[in-house]
Design an enzyme around this catalytic site. Structure first.
Site, PDB file in Angstrom:
ATOM      1  N   LEU A  35     -22.129  19.827   6.025  1.00 14.29           N
ATOM      2  CA  LEU A  35     -22.059  21.010   5.150  1.00 14.29           C
ATOM      3  C   LEU A  35     -22.477  22.253   5.932  1.00 14.29           C
ATOM      4  CD1 LEU A  35     -23.408  19.668   1.706  1.00 14.29           C
ATOM      5  CD2 LEU A  35     -21.039  19.826   2.509  1.00 14.29           C
ATOM      6  N   THR A 124      -5.888  18.530  18.053  1.00  9.54           N
ATOM      7  CA  THR A 124      -5.097  19.718  17.695  1.00  9.54           C
ATOM      8  C   THR A 124      -4.068  20.056  18.769  1.00  9.54           C
ATOM      9  OG1 THR A 124      -5.273  22.130  17.456  1.00  9.54           O
ATOM     10  CG2 THR A 124      -7.046  21.062  18.620  1.00  9.54           C
ATOM     11  N   ASP A 125      -3.020  20.753  18.365  1.00  7.19           N
ATOM     12  CA  ASP A 125      -2.013  21.219  19.337  1.00  7.19           C
ATOM     13  C   ASP A 125      -2.604  22.256  20.291  1.00  7.19           C
ATOM     14  OD1 ASP A 125      -2.277  23.341  17.536  1.00  7.19           O
ATOM     15  OD2 ASP A 125      -0.120  23.667  17.293  1.00  7.19           O
ATOM     16  N   GLU A 126      -3.761  22.835  19.923  1.00  7.65           N
ATOM     17  CA  GLU A 126      -4.327  23.903  20.754  1.00  7.65           C
ATOM     18  C   GLU A 126      -4.807  23.381  22.101  1.00  7.65           C
ATOM     19  OE1 GLU A 126      -6.557  26.919  18.704  1.00  7.65           O
ATOM     20  OE2 GLU A 126      -5.611  26.410  16.803  1.00  7.65           O
ATOM     21  N   TYR A 149     -12.938  26.916  21.501  1.00 10.76           N
ATOM     22  CA  TYR A 149     -12.636  25.905  20.475  1.00 10.76           C
ATOM     23  C   TYR A 149     -11.676  24.859  21.039  1.00 10.76           C
ATOM     24  CZ  TYR A 149      -9.863  23.753  16.765  1.00 10.76           C
ATOM     25  OH  TYR A 149      -9.179  22.840  15.999  1.00 10.76           O
ATOM     26  N   LYS A 153     -12.205  20.827  21.770  1.00 16.39           N
ATOM     27  CA  LYS A 153     -11.374  19.773  21.168  1.00 16.39           C
ATOM     28  C   LYS A 153     -10.717  18.936  22.272  1.00 16.39           C
ATOM     29  CE  LYS A 153     -10.417  19.046  17.432  1.00 16.39           C
ATOM     30  NZ  LYS A 153     -11.057  18.172  16.390  1.00 16.39           N
ATOM     31  N   LYS A 188      -9.664  31.713   7.932  1.00 13.72           N
ATOM     32  CA  LYS A 188      -8.424  31.395   8.640  1.00 13.72           C
ATOM     33  C   LYS A 188      -7.319  32.317   8.119  1.00 13.72           C
ATOM     34  CE  LYS A 188     -10.217  27.965  10.955  1.00 13.72           C
ATOM     35  NZ  LYS A 188     -10.605  26.745  10.315  1.00 13.72           N
ATOM     36  N   ARG A 272      -7.152  39.233  19.881  1.00 14.01           N
ATOM     37  CA  ARG A 272      -8.149  38.205  20.212  1.00 14.01           C
ATOM     38  C   ARG A 272      -8.072  37.944  21.718  1.00 14.01           C
ATOM     39  NH1 ARG A 272      -6.747  32.587  17.283  1.00 14.01           N
ATOM     40  NH2 ARG A 272      -8.101  33.282  15.607  1.00 14.01           N
TER      41      ARG A 272
HETATM   42  P1  NAD Z   1     -13.085  22.916   8.442  1.00 11.14           P
HETATM   43  O1  NAD Z   1     -13.898  23.875   9.240  1.00 11.14           O
HETATM   44  O2  NAD Z   1     -12.514  23.357   7.150  1.00 11.14           O
HETATM   45  O3  NAD Z   1     -13.947  21.597   8.166  1.00 11.14           O
HETATM   46  C1  NAD Z   1     -14.814  21.050   9.125  1.00 11.14           C
HETATM   47  C2  NAD Z   1     -15.819  20.176   8.387  1.00 11.14           C
HETATM   48  O4  NAD Z   1     -16.657  19.554   9.368  1.00 11.14           O
HETATM   49  C3  NAD Z   1     -16.740  20.965   7.452  1.00 11.14           C
HETATM   50  O5  NAD Z   1     -16.838  20.323   6.207  1.00 11.14           O
HETATM   51  C4  NAD Z   1     -18.090  20.960   8.181  1.00 11.14           C
HETATM   52  O6  NAD Z   1     -19.206  21.002   7.296  1.00 11.14           O
HETATM   53  C5  NAD Z   1     -18.003  19.639   8.929  1.00 11.14           C
HETATM   54  N1  NAD Z   1     -18.871  19.627  10.123  1.00 11.14           N
HETATM   55  C6  NAD Z   1     -18.983  20.576  11.084  1.00 11.14           C
HETATM   56  N2  NAD Z   1     -19.890  20.204  11.996  1.00 11.14           N
HETATM   57  C7  NAD Z   1     -20.353  18.981  11.628  1.00 11.14           C
HETATM   58  C8  NAD Z   1     -21.283  18.074  12.182  1.00 11.14           C
HETATM   59  N3  NAD Z   1     -21.941  18.351  13.306  1.00 11.14           N
HETATM   60  N4  NAD Z   1     -21.498  16.904  11.541  1.00 11.14           N
HETATM   61  C9  NAD Z   1     -20.855  16.608  10.385  1.00 11.14           C
HETATM   62  N5  NAD Z   1     -19.974  17.440   9.804  1.00 11.14           N
HETATM   63  C10 NAD Z   1     -19.713  18.613  10.422  1.00 11.14           C
HETATM   64  O7  NAD Z   1     -11.944  22.429   9.447  1.00 11.14           O
HETATM   65  P2  NAD Z   1     -10.482  21.871   9.137  1.00 11.14           P
HETATM   66  O8  NAD Z   1      -9.522  22.991   9.251  1.00 11.14           O
HETATM   67  O9  NAD Z   1     -10.500  21.035   7.912  1.00 11.14           O
HETATM   68  O10 NAD Z   1     -10.268  20.947  10.419  1.00 11.14           O
HETATM   69  C11 NAD Z   1     -10.616  19.568  10.381  1.00 11.14           C
HETATM   70  C12 NAD Z   1     -10.250  18.930  11.707  1.00 11.14           C
HETATM   71  O11 NAD Z   1      -8.855  19.085  11.950  1.00 11.14           O
HETATM   72  C13 NAD Z   1     -10.967  19.562  12.900  1.00 11.14           C
HETATM   73  O12 NAD Z   1     -11.316  18.543  13.797  1.00 11.14           O
HETATM   74  C14 NAD Z   1      -9.909  20.473  13.511  1.00 11.14           C
HETATM   75  O13 NAD Z   1     -10.113  20.643  14.886  1.00 11.14           O
HETATM   76  C15 NAD Z   1      -8.642  19.672  13.223  1.00 11.14           C
HETATM   77  N6  NAD Z   1      -7.402  20.456  13.130  1.00 11.14           N
HETATM   78  C16 NAD Z   1      -7.349  21.525  12.291  1.00 11.14           C
HETATM   79  C17 NAD Z   1      -6.148  22.228  12.175  1.00 11.14           C
HETATM   80  C18 NAD Z   1      -6.041  23.412  11.243  1.00 11.14           C
HETATM   81  O14 NAD Z   1      -4.996  24.074  11.231  1.00 11.14           O
HETATM   82  N7  NAD Z   1      -7.022  23.697  10.405  1.00 11.14           N
HETATM   83  C19 NAD Z   1      -5.028  21.850  12.933  1.00 11.14           C
HETATM   84  C20 NAD Z   1      -5.138  20.718  13.774  1.00 11.14           C
HETATM   85  C21 NAD Z   1      -6.331  20.023  13.861  1.00 11.14           C
HETATM   86  P1  TYD Z   2      -6.145  31.145  12.720  1.00 11.94           P
HETATM   87  O1  TYD Z   2      -5.911  30.909  11.269  1.00 11.94           O
HETATM   88  O2  TYD Z   2      -7.484  31.593  13.174  1.00 11.94           O
HETATM   89  O3  TYD Z   2      -5.669  29.828  13.473  1.00 11.94           O
HETATM   90  P2  TYD Z   2      -5.481  29.567  15.073  1.00 11.94           P
HETATM   91  O4  TYD Z   2      -6.076  30.669  15.825  1.00 11.94           O
HETATM   92  O5  TYD Z   2      -6.228  28.294  15.242  1.00 11.94           O
HETATM   93  O6  TYD Z   2      -4.007  29.434  15.286  1.00 11.94           O
HETATM   94  O7  TYD Z   2      -5.103  32.243  13.211  1.00 11.94           O
HETATM   95  C1  TYD Z   2      -3.700  32.051  13.077  1.00 11.94           C
HETATM   96  C2  TYD Z   2      -3.027  33.199  13.798  1.00 11.94           C
HETATM   97  O8  TYD Z   2      -3.309  34.427  13.103  1.00 11.94           O
HETATM   98  C3  TYD Z   2      -3.530  33.413  15.214  1.00 11.94           C
HETATM   99  O9  TYD Z   2      -2.432  33.813  16.036  1.00 11.94           O
HETATM  100  C4  TYD Z   2      -4.527  34.542  15.082  1.00 11.94           C
HETATM  101  C5  TYD Z   2      -3.968  35.367  13.950  1.00 11.94           C
HETATM  102  N1  TYD Z   2      -4.956  36.069  13.127  1.00 11.94           N
HETATM  103  C6  TYD Z   2      -4.793  37.431  12.844  1.00 11.94           C
HETATM  104  O10 TYD Z   2      -3.828  38.078  13.277  1.00 11.94           O
HETATM  105  N2  TYD Z   2      -5.725  38.035  12.041  1.00 11.94           N
HETATM  106  C7  TYD Z   2      -6.812  37.369  11.554  1.00 11.94           C
HETATM  107  O11 TYD Z   2      -7.654  37.985  10.851  1.00 11.94           O
HETATM  108  C8  TYD Z   2      -6.968  35.975  11.860  1.00 11.94           C
HETATM  109  C9  TYD Z   2      -8.146  35.190  11.345  1.00 11.94           C
HETATM  110  C10 TYD Z   2      -6.010  35.363  12.648  1.00 11.94           C
END
Ligand code: NAD
Ligand code: TYD
Length: 349
Positions: A35, A124-126, A149, A153, A188, A272
């Site tokens: 959390l 992640t694709d990143e 980040y 990963k 995000k 960024r």
């Molecule tokens: P999020 O930030 O919404 O959720 C992360 C969760 O992890 C949170 O509930 C947080 O409390 C928990 N957490 C953080 N540190 C912790 C710790 N030390 N111990 C236990 N719990 C912990 O992230 P998300 O967008 O749901 O991403 C989830 C996973 O998917 C991540 O590993 C992320 O790298 C991966 N991912 C996300 C995306 C995306 O577009 N959001 C895409 C590809 C992969």
């Molecule tokens: P984000 O949701 O942070 O995901 P990621 O960086 O992991 O792809 O950002 C998505 C895209 O949007 C990224 O190219 C950065 C851009 N972005 C903005 O232009 N403005 C914003 O305020 C944020 C958070 C992201």
């Protein structure tokens, strides 16, 4: 099956928990989450009373806690827990390396000792870095992460891979593109557009706004993970893309149209640092081997997401109340200072 989900109070993890409970009536889930600011029990409100779901507050870096949870007889782990926001990693990468690399290593070790039979790492694709125009990364592409980040990963991804190679520990790695949908923390880009537009606030578009992301609806990602958990091959990596490539400014305009808000809210701000220009994946492997394809069109997904945020103002207020606004203000105050410093030191300004 008794499943351990880490990070199940976050965006993707909570959607996964919900989907597994609905799809597999016989399964029980232990949900281990620290959390942090992005994990919230409001996100799990509808499943907290389900006897098949047990929430445990804990840190994946806390070996004793992890061992205690695993002693409940976990068969498989789907590991989401992570620090997940690129901008935060630029401001301070310490928590990213700690949770994403060391936390994953701690979890892998404890899981191996406990004889866990399946470990799905949600990567992640990143990790591949930025794709050139026309280029698509395959599972064999080299890793070239650009943000702290992404680097953290990639670290987790490589440690997990090594646990398969060295110990034959049954790891499977997934690398998915940008997710969108309900319960995404409004730092995000897409939920940020919606929440700020609804308040009539400007929307920061980084740089020229022409960076491209491939957007996947979160339930499609969860369905892929469920398939991989059951049918994926141990030691394999699966790319998960949706083929929905959009420039940031285009997707922002689309969302504003759905909300009936003016494009004049879009405000171009400083880029960024190290910003990846494009993410794009080849995901034929998972389609060919496991028959998974994403089902949600971008039109349907964006509409569903916007409808969800419109109907869940209460959730937004509750998660935002946990210091988000203050953080956001601070981030933007510091962003200018930090960016200026970084750009100066890179000789770019
Ligand atoms: P999020 O930030 O919404 O959720 C992360 C969760 O992890 C949170 O509930 C947080 O409390 C928990 N957490 C953080 N540190 C912790 C710790 N030390 N111990 C236990 N719990 C912990 O992230 P998300 O967008 O749901 O991403 C989830 C996973 O998917 C991540 O590993 C992320 O790298 C991966 N991912 C996300 C995306 C995306 O577009 N959001 C895409 C590809 C992969
Ligand atoms: P984000 O949701 O942070 O995901 P990621 O960086 O992991 O792809 O950002 C998505 C895209 O949007 C990224 O190219 C950065 C851009 N972005 C903005 O232009 N403005 C914003 O305020 C944020 C958070 C992201």
């Amino acid at each position: 099956m008794k499943l351990l989900v880490t990070g199940g109070a976050g965006f993707i993890g909570s959607n996964f928990v919900r989907q597994v409970l609905a799809k597999h009536p016989q399964y029980s889930i232990l949900n281990l989450d620290k959390l942090t600011y992005s994990g919230n029990l409001h996100t799990l409100q509808d499943v907290m009373a389900d006897p098949r779901h047990t929430f445990v507050r804990g840190d994946i870096c806390d070996r004793r806690k992890v061992q205690e949870v695993l002693s409940a007889g976990v068969e498989a782990i789907v590991h989401f827990a992570a620090e997940s926001h690129v901008d935060r990693s630029i401001l301070d990468s310490a928590a990213f390396v700690k949770t994403n690399v060391l936390g994953t290593q701690c979890l892998l070790d404890a899981a191996r000792a406990a004889g866990v039979r399946r470990f799905v790492l949600v990567s992640t694709d990143e990790v591949y870095g930025s794709a050139a125009p026309g280029e698509k990364f395959t599972e064999e592409s080299r890793l070239a992460p650009n943000s702290p980040y992404a680097a953290s990963k990639a670290g987790a991804d490589l440690v997990a891979r090594a646990y398969f190679r060295t110990y034959r520990f049954p790891v499977i790695i997934t690398r998915c593109t940008n997710n969108y949908g309900p319960y995404q923390y409004p730092e995000k880009f897409l939920p940020l557009i919606i929440t700020r537009a609804l308040r009539g606030e400007s929307i920061p578009v980084y740089g020229d706004g022409q960076q491209v992301r491939d957007w996947i609806y979160v339930t499609d990602h969860c369905a892929a993970l469920d398939t991989i958990l059951h049918q994926g091959r141990e030691g394999e990596i699966y790319n998960l893309g949706a083929g929905n490539e959009w420039a940031n400014v285009e997707i922002a305009r689309r969302i504003l149209q759905l909300l009936g808000k003016p494009e004049s809210l879009l405000t171009y701000v400083q880029d960024r640092p190290g910003h990846d220009r494009r993410y794009a994946l080849e995901s034929k492997k998972v389609q060919r081997e496991l028959g998974w394809v994403p089902e949600t069109t971008i039109e349907a997904g964006l509409q569903q997401m916007v409808d969800w945020y419109l109907a869940n103002g209460d959730w937004i207020r509750r998660v935002a109340a946990r210091g988000y606004r203050a953080y956001y203000r601070r981030q933007y105050d510091r962003r200018d200072a930090t960016l200026a410093g970084i750009l100066k030191s890179e000789g770019r300004k």
